[in-house]
Every structure is written in C-alpha cells, then in structure tokens.
Write a protein that holds these residues in place. Structure first.
Motif, PDB file in Angstrom:
ATOM      1  N   UNK A 345       0.833  -1.210   0.000  1.00  0.00           N
ATOM      2  CA  UNK A 345       0.000   0.000   0.000  1.00  0.00           C
ATOM      3  C   UNK A 345       0.867   1.259   0.000  1.00  0.00           C
ATOM      4  N   UNK A 346       0.239   2.418   0.171  1.00  0.00           N
ATOM      5  CA  UNK A 346       0.958   3.686   0.128  1.00  0.00           C
ATOM      6  C   UNK A 346       1.950   3.853   1.274  1.00  0.00           C
ATOM      7  N   UNK A 347       1.900   2.945   2.250  1.00  0.00           N
ATOM      8  CA  UNK A 347       2.915   2.975   3.316  1.00  0.00           C
ATOM      9  C   UNK A 347       4.301   2.624   2.777  1.00  0.00           C
ATOM     10  N   UNK A 348       4.352   2.127   1.540  1.00  0.00           N
ATOM     11  CA  UNK A 348       5.621   1.744   0.918  1.00  0.00           C
ATOM     12  C   UNK A 348       5.808   2.595  -0.344  1.00  0.00           C
ATOM     13  N   UNK A 349       6.167   3.871  -0.188  1.00  0.00           N
ATOM     14  CA  UNK A 349       6.227   4.800  -1.332  1.00  0.00           C
ATOM     15  C   UNK A 349       7.243   4.410  -2.390  1.00  0.00           C
ATOM     16  N   UNK A 350       8.277   3.686  -2.011  1.00  0.00           N
ATOM     17  CA  UNK A 350       9.301   3.326  -2.988  1.00  0.00           C
ATOM     18  C   UNK A 350       8.886   2.168  -3.888  1.00  0.00           C
ATOM     19  N   UNK A 351       7.881   1.424  -3.473  1.00  0.00           N
ATOM     20  CA  UNK A 351       7.477   0.259  -4.276  1.00  0.00           C
ATOM     21  C   UNK A 351       6.005   0.280  -4.690  1.00  0.00           C
ATOM     22  N   UNK A 352       5.228   1.222  -4.166  1.00  0.00           N
ATOM     23  CA  UNK A 352       3.791   1.252  -4.449  1.00  0.00           C
ATOM     24  C   UNK A 352       3.513   1.260  -5.952  1.00  0.00           C
ATOM     25  N   UNK A 353       4.315   1.973  -6.711  1.00  0.00           N
ATOM     26  CA  UNK A 353       4.076   2.117  -8.152  1.00  0.00           C
ATOM     27  C   UNK A 353       4.234   0.800  -8.901  1.00  0.00           C
ATOM     28  N   UNK A 354       4.871  -0.205  -8.281  1.00  0.00           N
ATOM     29  CA  UNK A 354       5.059  -1.494  -8.936  1.00  0.00           C
ATOM     30  C   UNK A 354       3.761  -2.282  -9.067  1.00  0.00           C
ATOM     31  N   UNK A 355       2.771  -1.939  -8.254  1.00  0.00           N
ATOM     32  CA  UNK A 355       1.501  -2.656  -8.305  1.00  0.00           C
ATOM     33  C   UNK A 355       0.858  -2.539  -9.688  1.00  0.00           C
ATOM     34  N   UNK A 416       6.918   6.165 -10.190  1.00  0.00           N
ATOM     35  CA  UNK A 416       6.930   6.342  -8.741  1.00  0.00           C
ATOM     36  C   UNK A 416       6.685   7.797  -8.367  1.00  0.00           C
ATOM     37  N   UNK A 417       7.288   8.714  -9.095  1.00  0.00           N
ATOM     38  CA  UNK A 417       7.166  10.133  -8.742  1.00  0.00           C
ATOM     39  C   UNK A 417       5.729  10.634  -8.834  1.00  0.00           C
ATOM     40  N   UNK A 418       4.958  10.090  -9.750  1.00  0.00           N
ATOM     41  CA  UNK A 418       3.571  10.562  -9.868  1.00  0.00           C
ATOM     42  C   UNK A 418       2.813  10.310  -8.568  1.00  0.00           C
ATOM     43  N   UNK A 419       2.986   9.131  -8.013  1.00  0.00           N
ATOM     44  CA  UNK A 419       2.277   8.795  -6.776  1.00  0.00           C
ATOM     45  C   UNK A 419       2.877   9.521  -5.567  1.00  0.00           C
ATOM     46  N   UNK A 420       4.134   9.918  -5.663  1.00  0.00           N
ATOM     47  CA  UNK A 420       4.751  10.672  -4.571  1.00  0.00           C
ATOM     48  C   UNK A 420       4.232  12.102  -4.510  1.00  0.00           C
ATOM     49  N   UNK A 421       3.907  12.668  -5.683  1.00  0.00           N
ATOM     50  CA  UNK A 421       3.566  14.098  -5.736  1.00  0.00           C
ATOM     51  C   UNK A 421       2.082  14.377  -6.021  1.00  0.00           C
ATOM     52  N   UNK A 422       1.269  13.339  -6.087  1.00  0.00           N
ATOM     53  CA  UNK A 422      -0.162  13.528  -6.303  1.00  0.00           C
ATOM     54  C   UNK A 422      -0.956  12.723  -5.274  1.00  0.00           C
ATOM     55  N   UNK A 423      -2.023  13.319  -4.775  1.00  0.00           N
ATOM     56  CA  UNK A 423      -2.884  12.643  -3.816  1.00  0.00           C
ATOM     57  C   UNK A 423      -3.890  11.752  -4.544  1.00  0.00           C
TER      58      UNK A 423
END
Length: 660
Positions: A345-355, A416-423
């Motif tokens: 889930x979003x608790x793992x910002x470095x890997x969330x985008x891999x889903x 990855x950056x998209x999910x880091x900088x967008x809600x």
C-alpha cells in the motif's frame, strides 16, 4: 477444479457398470470432510435412496425453509443459500432441475453451477452424503426426503477442497458465488438516515441480503437474551412498510424479516416477534400478505428501528450493473508477484508504483458526477485453506490523471514520482482480509488509474478487478433506464384524445397504486393475445422481464407512460411473431425464430439460438418469445461482440437467469 467427466459420460458409464457413479475426485472418505483432523464420530456416507423413501431434489420447489444448519460452522454460506432459494430462476441456475435421485434416469451424479472469478463453472458430485445414525450430519432440509440443499453444500465443499474449508466466512462471498454480480457491505452505525429505503428497493429488486451482529472472538455464537446470536450470519428475507392501526390513527411501521439458518426456535423475542402484541395492529389480510407465521422455524420480524439498534452489519448481493443499460463494465485478471508487482500500500512509497495499474475514463452524466463501482476479488484462497493459506489484506487506491501526467508516464504506467507528488482521488474504505472488497464512488469526469494492492509489500496472490462506470443516468443495481429511447419522448400535440382513451384503458388495469405490477400484466396480456397464446397464460417471468425492459424508476411496476411504451413494443413484437409463424401453430420453430431475430437486428449465432431453443423446449411459444425478446434487446447493448465478427456471442447461461 477441472473435471474430465460430464453427466452424459457418467450416465453411459453407469449403464455399463450397472451401479451408481462414485466421484473419484471427492471420495466418500474422512479427508473430504476434514483436512486438519480425523472425524470424532464414525460417519457413514449414504445415498439419498438409502436414507429415505422417495428421495427427491425438490419437494414442492426450493424455499428458504429448506435450509437447516448441521454440524458445520458455515452459517455464512447457508444464509446466502436461503436468500437464493427465494428466487427460483436464479436457484435453478445453480441447481439445475430434472436430476432424479432414484428410479429412471438415476445415475448417482448431480451437477451444480457456481460463479468463480468471472465465469460460471460446473461441479459434478456423486450423491453420497455423510450421515450419523442414519441422519444427515451437515446441511439438510425440513423435508426429510428433500436433498437439493445438502447436495449443494457438498458440491460447494468439493469446489473448495473439503467440508472443513467452508468453516468461517462472509455471506457476501457466498452471495457472489451463487448469484454472480457484486456484493456490498454496510456498517449500520455508518449507514445513511434513509438506509431502510435502500433496503426496501434492494428487496424489490430481489437482491440477496444478509445481516449479522459483530462479536469478539470469544463471543462468536453467543446467545443474547433478545433471542439473537452474536457473530452469526442471518438472511434478510423480507423488507416491508405497513400501516398499523393505533388509537391515535394509522401509523407507518418499517419492518424487516430475518431468518436464522439454524431453522429452530432461536428467534428474536422483542417487538413484532412471533405472537407479540404488535400484530393486533394489522388486519388478518395484511398479515397474510406479509406471510406472517408463528412457527419455530428461525424466521421472525423486527421493526427497522430495533434491527438497526441490534444488528451491526448488512451485506447485499446484487446482479452486476452492466445487466442494466447505462453502464460500462471492465474486468482484469492480475497478480501480485514479489519484487515485480507486489508493491504494497501507500505505506511503501518506494514500491507502491510497482503494483498493477488500470485506467478508466469517466464522463459526465446529466451534467453531474458519474458513479463508479470498483470490486477487487482475490482468487483461490479458500481452496488453499488446507495448506494454511488465508486471505491477504487487500484494498485499492484511485488517482485522477492530472494535466501533466504524461511527463510521469512510462510505457503506459505512472512512475513512482507521480504517486509521490499527487494525492489519491479515492480509495477503498479500508484494507481488509476479506475475499472481496467493493466500494462505490461519485467522481468528477476525467481519466483515472486504479491501483489494487495488498497492505504489505511482497505478498503474492491473484485477483480479479471489476470496474463499472456509469455512462447514463442511474445508480448501481438500480441502473440506467432500460426503456428504449423512443419510449422517453413526449406525446405529440395532436395525440391528446388518444392519450385520454389510453389513460382510461390503463385505469381499468391498474390497481389503487396507479401502477401495473407483473401479476396485473399477466391478467392483461393473457386475454389480449388469447389467440396467439393458444389457450395458454403469459408466464409471470415474461411479464417481469417486460417490465424491467421499459420501466424507468425500477420499482418493478409500470406507470401509464411506461405502459404505453410497452404496449407499442408488444404490438410490434407480436406482429413479428405472427408474421414468422408460417404454419400458424402458435409456436416458432428454430428456423422461424432465427429468421425473426435476423429481421429484428439481433445478431445471435446459431449455437446461441440452439441453446435458447433448448431452454424453450424445442419450439418457442409467445410467452417464452416475449421473455426472450425483452432479455435479448437488453443484452444487445451489454454483450460484447466477438473480435473480428459482427455477430453477438450470446450465452443463455449468462443472461437467462440474471434477469430477476
């Protein structure tokens, strides 16, 4: 569970062998019952014909009263089966008719159909059942010689690996497997003020419904002084609003009917319970219409106020939205794989985008935000319970693609950056360890990406993601209007006199509610098309299908404008029927029916037509014809054509039993 045999092959084998069939994939041994321990009692597997005289699958048809729980803790499944039993067409989609348990045609095998991760699968079992001292150990009917429910439980146990695999679960899971479609879960302490109206409409649309009272682990099956049981699955079998006569005048009372799968005297003891003083406020006629009985059968009534005070959870299983026009359906099968696509889930910002990521587009509906339903289902977990496999904790997040999304895009995926900088624009209400999680939303028009995930990273599993996007006015399950476009137009200015005559015609048919229900439509159509029906009566299922085709508000009834639209349609359809009935037999042959469909612009394939005609009994009478035309015209806009073909790939198994 793959099967290499069919009922036809089994029947041929039995004729040669001279003895009833025995299922090699689910043998009559303890391992088919328990995977974690041996049976504490010496159980004997017996066939129905060796247990009772005159064994039958159904005695007087399947009803909710045929569900009495045995020694297995699977009330979640039984609650769903009891709900299914209230709708005969859907029940027989799961439990096909015409399967003898003795006498001519008997072979010792019985087949069932279950929905599994996007498709219906057939499961065949032999009819041997676990008994102790000559009595069934698990699910059984109140009728001693009726076996459909016991054999249904066995077939589901085979599908899941064993009887023990059925211990513990959510009613919503069984609703989906028995009904197809989706199931939504509501916590009553968070339900809207008008939730009873929601239940009332769900009941009218024949949704499967269940309820329960939350319980701590040590409180499961705890019996309360009120007669209710904590941590126990119940079936909601009726929702009604009645007018109670009091000294101060008539008062509306909202009632809910509930059934305990135990099927015994363990019932609610408060207001509106069996023989409570509140029933004197209703006339005998009103009580008869409600089906009020005072038997110790596990079924009872409660006021909605008491229901909301005592119960904590409601589960509603409904047919999928794309069975209603006005919805676009999407389905993806995917998987989470360690270090590849299991980013957590979003608790793992470095890997969330891999889903896995899936895109949908939402367009405005009547200048308002469209509805979106997202259902995430993890696959094949219960089948692996014997190996210690449990449900993963799953959920999903939804992101709206911003104007600058292309700079974050990599081969069609967001980086990855998209999910880091967008809600996120929305998300599942929680991450839970249920088999399926379903949530509805209203979101602004635009393009979205849906990211299903497990709560922790590197957890592996397979899933089915189903997404339903509203494309026309309506709500999930209530759907957009099924009426054809021409029925929505206003009458022309010169039609006033015609409308007045039609209004008078309608007034004679409609009851005090000023609407026509299926029974009233039967009474109207039977004499109207007496000649074409050849002395037969229009089937009520055909009338329900016709109403569903043209009604706008989905009340299950027709107002005057809807009835006018239907009458116009019927005159056209019956005209086509008479035109293609070449020998004036009041029955269409397969060739006549095929020609009629082609002239009507319904591109059904020959195998599909053959399946439909088999269902109809070889020839198509007017009643079945009207039923099929209502269903086929609705299906015409929802079934997807085969790639590279202009012919619709229709399956009677997919649409016939999903209309009610």
């Amino acid at each position: 569970m793959p099967q290499e045999f069919t009922i036809e092959a089994i029947q041929k084998h039995v004729q040669k062998a001279g003895r009833p069939w025995e299922d090699p994939d689910f043998p009559a041994v303890d391992a088919s019952i328990f995977y974690s321990k041996a049976s504490s009692r010496s159980l004997e597997w017996k066939r129905p014909k060796d247990i009772t005289q005159n064994p039958q699958m159904f005695v007087g048809g399947g009803t909710r009263m045929d569900i009495e729980q045995g020694a297995l803790g699977n009330n979640w499944l039984l609650a769903a089966i009891a709900g299914l039993a209230q709708h005969s067409s859907r029940l027989h989609r799961v439990v096909p008719e015409g399967q003898p348990l003795d006498g001519p045609g008997y072979c010792g095998a019985v087949k069932f159909n279950f929905w599994q991760a996007g498709r219906w699968v057939e499961v065949i079992v032999d009819d041997r059942l676990p008994t102790y001292n000559g009595r069934l150990v698990f699910l059984h009917s109140s009728e001693a010689n009726e076996y459909w429910s016991a054999l249904l439980e066995k077939a589901y146990a085979k599908l899941m690996g064993s009887y023990e695999a059925l211990k513990g679960g959510q009613t919503s899971e069984a609703m989906v497997d028995l009904n197809g479609g989706i199931a939504e879960v509501f916590e009553l302490d968070k339900a809207p003020d008008d939730f009873f109206e929601y239940l009332l409409q769900a009941s009218k649309r024949q949704c499967l419904m269940g309820c329960s009272i939350s319980a701590a682990p040590h409180q499961v099956e705890a019996k309360l002084e009120s007669g209710l049981v904590k941590g126990h699955a119940y079936t909601i079998t009726g929702v009604n609003r009645v007018s109670a006569r009091t000294r101060r005048g008539s008062v509306e009372v909202d009632l809910v009917r509930i059934r305990n799968p135990w099927g015994n005297e363990r019932e609610w003891t408060g207001a509106w319970s069996d023989r409570s003083q509140e029933w004197v406020l209703l006339s005998d006629t009103e009580k008869h219409e409600l089906g009020v009985t005072y038997d110790d059968d596990g079924e009872f009534w409660m006021s909605y106020e008491d229901f909301a005070r005592h119960f904590t959870r409601v589960e509603i299983g409904r047919l999928v939205p794309h069975t209603e026009l006005g919805w676009e359906a999407h389905a993806w099968h995917g998987s989470w794989r360690k270090s590849i696509s299991a980013g957590g889930c979003r608790n793992f910002p470095d890997t969330f985008y891999l889903n896995p990521q899936y895109r949908v587009t939402l367009n405005a509906v009547d200048d308002r935000e469209p509805s979106l339903v997202v259902s995430l289902l993890q696959k094949n977990r219960r089948q692996q319970k014997h190996a210690g496999v449990e449900n993963l904790t799953i959920g999903f997040a939804i992101y709206k693609l911003a104007d600058d999304f292309e700079q974050y895009e990599d081969n069609g995926r967001m980086s990855k950056d998209y999910f880091l900088y967008h809600k996120s624009a929305a998300r599942s209400h929680a991450f839970i360890n249920a088999r399926e999680i379903t949530t509805r939303f209203r979101l602004s028009p635009g393009e979205y990406v849906i990211v299903p995930s497990t709560f922790d990273k590197d957890e592996e599993g397979e899933f089915l993601l189903r997404v339903y996007v509203e494309s026309r006015s309506g709500a999930v399950g209530e759907g957009a209007s099924s009426a054809p476009a021409e029925s929505k137009s206003s009458p022309a200015a010169g039609d006033t006199e015609v409308d007045q005559k039609f209004q008078a015609f309608f007034d004679k048919l409609a009851g005090q509610d000023r609407e026509i229900d299926p029974k009233e439509l039967v009474e109207m159509l039977t004499p109207a098309f007496k000649k074409e029906l050849d002395g037969r009566e229009v089937d009520i299922h055909a009338c329900r299908a016709l109403i569903r085709y043209v009604e706008r508000d989905h009340t299950g009834k027709l107002n005057v404008q809807e009835f006018k639209s239907l009458w116009t349609i019927l005159r056209s359809w019956v005209g086509d029927f008479k035109k293609h009935d070449g020998d004036r037999s009041s029955q269409l042959s397969i060739y006549e029916f095929r020609d009629l469909l082609e002239s009507s612009g319904i591109p059904a394939s020959q195998p599909s037509i053959e399946r439909i005609m088999t269902w109809a009994g070889g020839t198509m009478g007017l009643s079945n014809y009207l039923y099929c035309m209502a269903c086929l015209h609705r299906a015409k806009e929802t079934f997807t054509p085969d790639a590279g073909s202009n012919r619709m790939s229709l399956s009677v198994e997919e649409w016939l039993f999903r209309q009610f």
